[in-house]
Scaffold this motif. Structure first.
Motif, PDB file in Angstrom:
ATOM      1  N   VAL A 179       0.856  -1.193   0.000  1.00 46.36           N
ATOM      2  CA  VAL A 179       0.000   0.000   0.000  1.00 46.36           C
ATOM      3  C   VAL A 179       0.889   1.240   0.000  1.00 46.36           C
ATOM      4  N   ARG A 180       0.358   2.326  -0.529  1.00 50.66           N
ATOM      5  CA  ARG A 180       1.108   3.583  -0.577  1.00 50.66           C
ATOM      6  C   ARG A 180       0.413   4.605   0.312  1.00 50.66           C
ATOM      7  N   GLU A 181       1.131   5.110   1.290  1.00 49.26           N
ATOM      8  CA  GLU A 181       0.611   6.141   2.187  1.00 49.26           C
ATOM      9  C   GLU A 181       1.594   7.302   2.217  1.00 49.26           C
ATOM     10  N   ASP A 182       1.093   8.484   1.895  1.00 50.76           N
ATOM     11  CA  ASP A 182       1.936   9.687   1.874  1.00 50.76           C
ATOM     12  C   ASP A 182       3.167   9.489   0.998  1.00 50.76           C
ATOM     13  N   GLY A 183       2.970   8.799  -0.117  1.00 50.38           N
ATOM     14  CA  GLY A 183       4.051   8.590  -1.069  1.00 50.38           C
ATOM     15  C   GLY A 183       5.043   7.506  -0.694  1.00 50.38           C
ATOM     16  N   VAL A 184       4.763   6.817   0.407  1.00 49.28           N
ATOM     17  CA  VAL A 184       5.679   5.774   0.873  1.00 49.28           C
ATOM     18  C   VAL A 184       4.986   4.418   0.760  1.00 49.28           C
ATOM     19  N   GLU A 185       5.669   3.480   0.117  1.00 47.60           N
ATOM     20  CA  GLU A 185       5.115   2.143  -0.003  1.00 47.60           C
ATOM     21  C   GLU A 185       5.485   1.301   1.211  1.00 47.60           C
ATOM     22  N   ARG A 186       4.533   0.513   1.684  1.00 46.52           N
ATOM     23  CA  ARG A 186       4.809  -0.410   2.788  1.00 46.52           C
ATOM     24  C   ARG A 186       3.937  -1.654   2.631  1.00 46.52           C
ATOM     25  N   LEU A 187       4.380  -2.717   3.253  1.00 52.59           N
ATOM     26  CA  LEU A 187       3.623  -3.965   3.215  1.00 52.59           C
ATOM     27  C   LEU A 187       2.563  -3.953   4.312  1.00 52.59           C
ATOM     28  N   GLN A 188       1.384  -4.388   3.948  1.00 49.01           N
ATOM     29  CA  GLN A 188       0.273  -4.435   4.899  1.00 49.01           C
ATOM     30  C   GLN A 188      -0.266  -5.857   4.946  1.00 49.01           C
ATOM     31  N   ARG A 189      -0.523  -6.358   6.154  1.00 50.39           N
ATOM     32  CA  ARG A 189      -1.091  -7.699   6.280  1.00 50.39           C
ATOM     33  C   ARG A 189      -2.579  -7.640   5.959  1.00 50.39           C
ATOM     34  N   VAL A 190      -3.033  -8.615   5.198  1.00 51.22           N
ATOM     35  CA  VAL A 190      -4.433  -8.674   4.777  1.00 51.22           C
ATOM     36  C   VAL A 190      -4.928 -10.110   4.940  1.00 51.22           C
ATOM     37  N   ILE A 191      -6.245 -10.264   4.902  1.00 52.15           N
ATOM     38  CA  ILE A 191      -6.849 -11.580   5.070  1.00 52.15           C
ATOM     39  C   ILE A 191      -7.081 -12.231   3.712  1.00 52.15           C
ATOM     40  N   HIS A 192      -6.583 -13.428   3.551  1.00 50.86           N
ATOM     41  CA  HIS A 192      -6.877 -14.246   2.389  1.00 50.86           C
ATOM     42  C   HIS A 192      -7.809 -15.382   2.810  1.00 50.86           C
ATOM     43  N   ILE A 193      -8.498 -15.940   1.854  1.00 53.89           N
ATOM     44  CA  ILE A 193      -9.393 -17.063   2.116  1.00 53.89           C
ATOM     45  C   ILE A 193      -9.173 -18.131   1.049  1.00 53.89           C
ATOM     46  N   ASP A 194      -9.284 -19.381   1.465  1.00 50.57           N
ATOM     47  CA  ASP A 194      -9.184 -20.509   0.538  1.00 50.57           C
ATOM     48  C   ASP A 194     -10.596 -20.843   0.055  1.00 50.57           C
ATOM     49  N   LEU A 195     -10.909 -20.448  -1.162  1.00 54.20           N
ATOM     50  CA  LEU A 195     -12.263 -20.647  -1.690  1.00 54.20           C
ATOM     51  C   LEU A 195     -12.598 -22.118  -1.895  1.00 54.20           C
ATOM     52  N   ASP A 196     -11.588 -22.978  -1.967  1.00 52.88           N
ATOM     53  CA  ASP A 196     -11.829 -24.405  -2.170  1.00 52.88           C
ATOM     54  C   ASP A 196     -11.938 -25.186  -0.861  1.00 52.88           C
ATOM     55  N   HIS A 197     -11.826 -24.478   0.258  1.00 58.82           N
ATOM     56  CA  HIS A 197     -11.906 -25.162   1.554  1.00 58.82           C
ATOM     57  C   HIS A 197     -13.337 -25.625   1.798  1.00 58.82           C
ATOM     58  N   PRO A 198     -13.534 -26.818   2.385  1.00 64.37           N
ATOM     59  CA  PRO A 198     -14.889 -27.328   2.608  1.00 64.37           C
ATOM     60  C   PRO A 198     -15.746 -26.467   3.529  1.00 64.37           C
ATOM     61  N   ARG A 199     -15.131 -25.570   4.290  1.00 64.69           N
ATOM     62  CA  ARG A 199     -15.913 -24.701   5.170  1.00 64.69           C
ATOM     63  C   ARG A 199     -16.600 -23.555   4.408  1.00 64.69           C
ATOM     64  N   VAL A 200     -16.106 -23.253   3.222  1.00 64.95           N
ATOM     65  CA  VAL A 200     -16.592 -22.081   2.475  1.00 64.95           C
ATOM     66  C   VAL A 200     -17.820 -22.457   1.656  1.00 64.95           C
ATOM     67  N   SER A 201     -18.842 -21.613   1.757  1.00 64.98           N
ATOM     68  CA  SER A 201     -20.112 -21.909   1.089  1.00 64.98           C
ATOM     69  C   SER A 201     -20.848 -20.611   0.770  1.00 64.98           C
ATOM     70  N   GLN A 202     -21.786 -20.700  -0.137  1.00 71.31           N
ATOM     71  CA  GLN A 202     -22.684 -19.573  -0.421  1.00 71.31           C
ATOM     72  C   GLN A 202     -23.983 -19.714   0.359  1.00 71.31           C
ATOM     73  N   THR A 203     -24.201 -20.884   0.945  1.00 74.20           N
ATOM     74  CA  THR A 203     -25.522 -21.167   1.534  1.00 74.20           C
ATOM     75  C   THR A 203     -25.503 -21.551   3.004  1.00 74.20           C
ATOM     76  N   GLU A 204     -24.379 -22.136   3.474  1.00 75.98           N
ATOM     77  CA  GLU A 204     -24.377 -22.692   4.828  1.00 75.98           C
ATOM     78  C   GLU A 204     -23.255 -22.087   5.657  1.00 75.98           C
ATOM     79  N   GLY A 205     -23.610 -21.661   6.872  1.00 75.99           N
ATOM     80  CA  GLY A 205     -22.592 -21.133   7.767  1.00 75.99           C
ATOM     81  C   GLY A 205     -22.860 -19.693   8.167  1.00 75.99           C
ATOM     82  N   GLU A 206     -21.823 -19.053   8.675  1.00 78.65           N
ATOM     83  CA  GLU A 206     -21.927 -17.676   9.170  1.00 78.65           C
ATOM     84  C   GLU A 206     -21.405 -16.694   8.126  1.00 78.65           C
TER      85      GLU A 206
END
Length: 240
Positions: free
Chosen positions: A101-128
């Protein structure tokens, strides 16, 4: 296969995550990675040992759930039968990624959340849900973010912990031979534990340094946790 992507509220606004515990959802693990910050909670339920990655040669601490691949003796039809589930298990199907990310003209690394779309927990219909109907994170996603931060810093500290154990020659390999009530035998190899004789011979200065780093407590918790092997064996015998 895995499909790791950067989580966002536009592409993934309808995604849900199943938070139940079962083998079908990926909980049939016989151990998971842990770290000293988590040892207090882990040692109440699980034996703590150390494992060496065959590919990298790197050691890491693990919480043991069974005696063989895909065997989690804490799983039943009712779910996970322990009051504490290790963070590296609970975080599934999420993981930490980085983006620039770039803030005030300075680039830095930012931690972000990734998700495994192929994981059995991931769904469009079931869960939270992960996102609120009109934008924003749900409490579940906020909890995931906090959890991933704890894991991130915990694993960094864990590497320092392991390096310290190696420095003081406190790790030793061991083989665990298990005989069940039905006569079947299991042999666990490839794990390491704390060498208690070497620990007892450390100088007062070395012990003080370990204590100052917070690692002496972690060492004793790892040693104390090994009494849970008996409970694990009882679970194995009960399940036949």
């Amino acid at each position: 296969m895995s499909q790791h992507v950067l989580l966002n509220s536009i592409d993934h606004k309808d995604l849900k995550v199943n938070t139940r515990r079962s083998a079908a959802l990926g909980d049939n693990l016989w151990y998971s990675v842990t770290f000293p910050q988590e040892f207090r909670s882990i040692q109440a339920h699980y034996p703590i040992f150390f494992h060496k990655d065959a590919a990298t040669g790197q050691f890491y601490s693990v919480a043991l759930f069974g005696f063989a691949q895909n065997e989690n003796l804490f799983l039943s039809d009712a779910g996970w039968n322990a009051t504490y589930v290790p963070l590296t298990v609970r975080r599934q199907p999420f993981l930490i990624g980085q983006q620039t990310v770039r803030e005030d003209g300075v680039e830095r690394l930012q931690r972000v959340i990734h998700i495994d779309l192929d994981h059995p927990r991931v769904s469009q219909t079931e869960g939270e849900a992960l996102f609120l109907p009109y934008g924003g994170n749900t409490p579940l996603l906020d909890e995931v973010g906090e959890m991933l931060e704890v894991i991130h810093h915990g694993l960094i500290d864990s590497q320092r912990f392991i390096e310290t154990l190696i420095e003081y020659q406190l790790l030793e390999s061991f083989t665990l031979d298990i005989e069940l009530d039905n006569g079947k035998k299991h042999q666990m190899i490839g794990f390491y534990t704390i060498n208690e004789n070497t620990l007892a011979e450390l100088s007062a200065e070395a012990l003080a340094q370990l204590h100052q780093q917070g690692y002496l407590q972690a060492i004793y918790m790892a040693l104390a946790s090994q009494s849970n092997i008996r409970d694990l064996l009882n679970l194995k015998n009960a399940q036949g």
